[in-house]
Design an enzyme around this catalytic site. Structure first.
Site, short mmCIF file in Angstrom:
data_model
loop_
_atom_site.label_atom_id
_atom_site.label_comp_id
_atom_site.label_asym_id
_atom_site.label_seq_id
_atom_site.Cartn_x
_atom_site.Cartn_y
_atom_site.Cartn_z
N LYS A 1 0.84 -1.20 0.00
CA LYS A 1 0.00 0.00 0.00
C LYS A 1 0.89 1.26 0.00
CE LYS A 1 -4.18 -0.15 1.66
NZ LYS A 1 -5.12 -0.52 0.58
N1 PMP Z 1 -6.17 -4.74 -3.74
C1 PMP Z 1 -5.90 -3.44 -3.59
C2 PMP Z 1 -5.20 -2.71 -4.69
C3 PMP Z 1 -6.29 -2.76 -2.42
O1 PMP Z 1 -6.02 -1.46 -2.26
C4 PMP Z 1 -7.01 -3.47 -1.42
C5 PMP Z 1 -7.48 -2.75 -0.21
N2 PMP Z 1 -6.53 -2.74 0.80
C6 PMP Z 1 -7.23 -4.84 -1.63
C7 PMP Z 1 -6.81 -5.44 -2.80
C8 PMP Z 1 -7.90 -5.65 -0.57
O2 PMP Z 1 -7.02 -5.80 0.53
P1 PMP Z 1 -7.53 -5.94 2.02
O3 PMP Z 1 -8.47 -7.10 2.03
O4 PMP Z 1 -6.30 -6.19 2.80
O5 PMP Z 1 -8.20 -4.67 2.38
#
Ligand code: PMP
Length: 290
Positions: free
Chosen positions: A152
């Site tokens: 992220k």
């Molecule tokens: N892909 C991306 C690009 C994201 O930004 C997110 C959100 N965090 C997800 C997938 C899903 O991840 P998570 O389940 O950890 O929120």
């Protein structure tokens, strides 16, 4: 919102008083790391879901950018903020970014600043969980993992934003990234699953973020984890997306293919809701009560 208490570099202040320079390196180049974490209302009070997993992913981001940040202190700040803001539930947003020290691309002279905010939130996809999302395969490609690691990192979200713009401009709710060979990568802020003959398949792709919600579904169910070609997604019985914000969201249409039924997705979504709200007592180890 401006009166909410936030944590900035070890101090509690209000959103109104928290300031950063317009010359922030992070503002100019996207040199920052963030997380999206949920705190849910439960019978025993507010609880943060899979906090340590989010902090570990955050630490992978700060390591990638060469930032020295005490990541555990951000977790403690989040728990304290929920208490101070008297919130029953919240979206928890930690952010570390380079601020001052120059606009060069060598980050060694720069010092990071950190923020944790706990803000009111509901699913960013609106009522899609009930009515389903209309998705489109976009022409924008996901940043390859060997260009920018799938973490992220703030600047990398421009990639998701460009994809989302393409989908919105054509009247769709969300964008699907595929790679040059037609394999499914992920959505702009969610991972992708399909259901076929009642079997759940989690899309696996090196360029996709390792979602914590995705991992939760893999932990809860007997899920096949493997690469999936767009053709297979288009002929699936059901397609759903997972994400901290999106939770478990049903896809009702993709590129003109309509998925009419979603019984498995509904079960998965209900179980996920039970888990995050502390109703599934066998999953309490994922919750950190404030
Ligand atoms: N892909 C991306 C690009 C994201 O930004 C997110 C959100 N965090 C997800 C997938 C899903 O991840 P998570 O389940 O950890 O929120």
């Amino acid at each position: 919102m401006s009166e909410l208490t936030v944590w900035v570099d070890g101090q509690f202040t209000t959103m109104n008083h928290a300031k950063a320079s317009l010359m922030s390196h992070g503002l100019h180049y996207g040199t920052g790391v963030f997380e999206g974490i949920r705190c849910y209302e439960t019978d025993k009070g507010p609880a943060i879901f899979r906090l340590q997993d989010h902090l570990d992913r955050f630490a992978a981001g700060t390591d990638a950018l060469g930032m020295t940040v005490d990541v555990q202190s951000l977790g403690k700040a989040a728990l304290e903020l929920i208490r101070r803001n008297k919130q029953a539930a919240a979206y928890v947003r930690p952010l570390s970014f380079f601020e001052l020290g120059g606009l060069g691309l060598d980050t060694a002279p720069l010092t990071p600043r950190s923020l944790v905010a706990t803000i009111p939130w509901s699913n960013h996809l609106g009522n899609a969980a009930e009515v389903g999302l209309k998705m489109k395969t976009v022409s924008v490609r996901r940043t390859p993992a060997d260009a920018v690691p799938p973490l992220k990192l703030c600047g990398n979200y421009v990639n998701s934003i460009l994809a989302k713009r393409e989908a919105y401009q054509e009247g769709f709710d969300e964008a699907l990234f595929i790679d040059h060979d037609g394999y499914v990568v992920e959505a702009t802020g969610e991972n992708v699953f399909l259901v076929h003959d009642s079997k759940i398949v989690a899309v696996d792709h090196a360029d996709a973020l390792k979602g914590i919600t995705r991992q939760t579904i893999i932990d809860l169910y007997d899920v096949e984890v493997r690469p999936v070609h767009l053709d297979e997604l288009l002929s699936a019985d059901e397609v759903f997306l997972t994400g901290t914000s999106a939770e478990v969201t049903w896809v009702s249409a993709l590129d003109g293919v309509v998925y009419t039924h979603n019984p498995v997705t509904r079960c998965v979504a209900e179980r996920y809701a039970d888990v995050v709200h502390g109703r599934a007592t066998d999953c309490h180890e994922w919750l950190t009560w404030t």
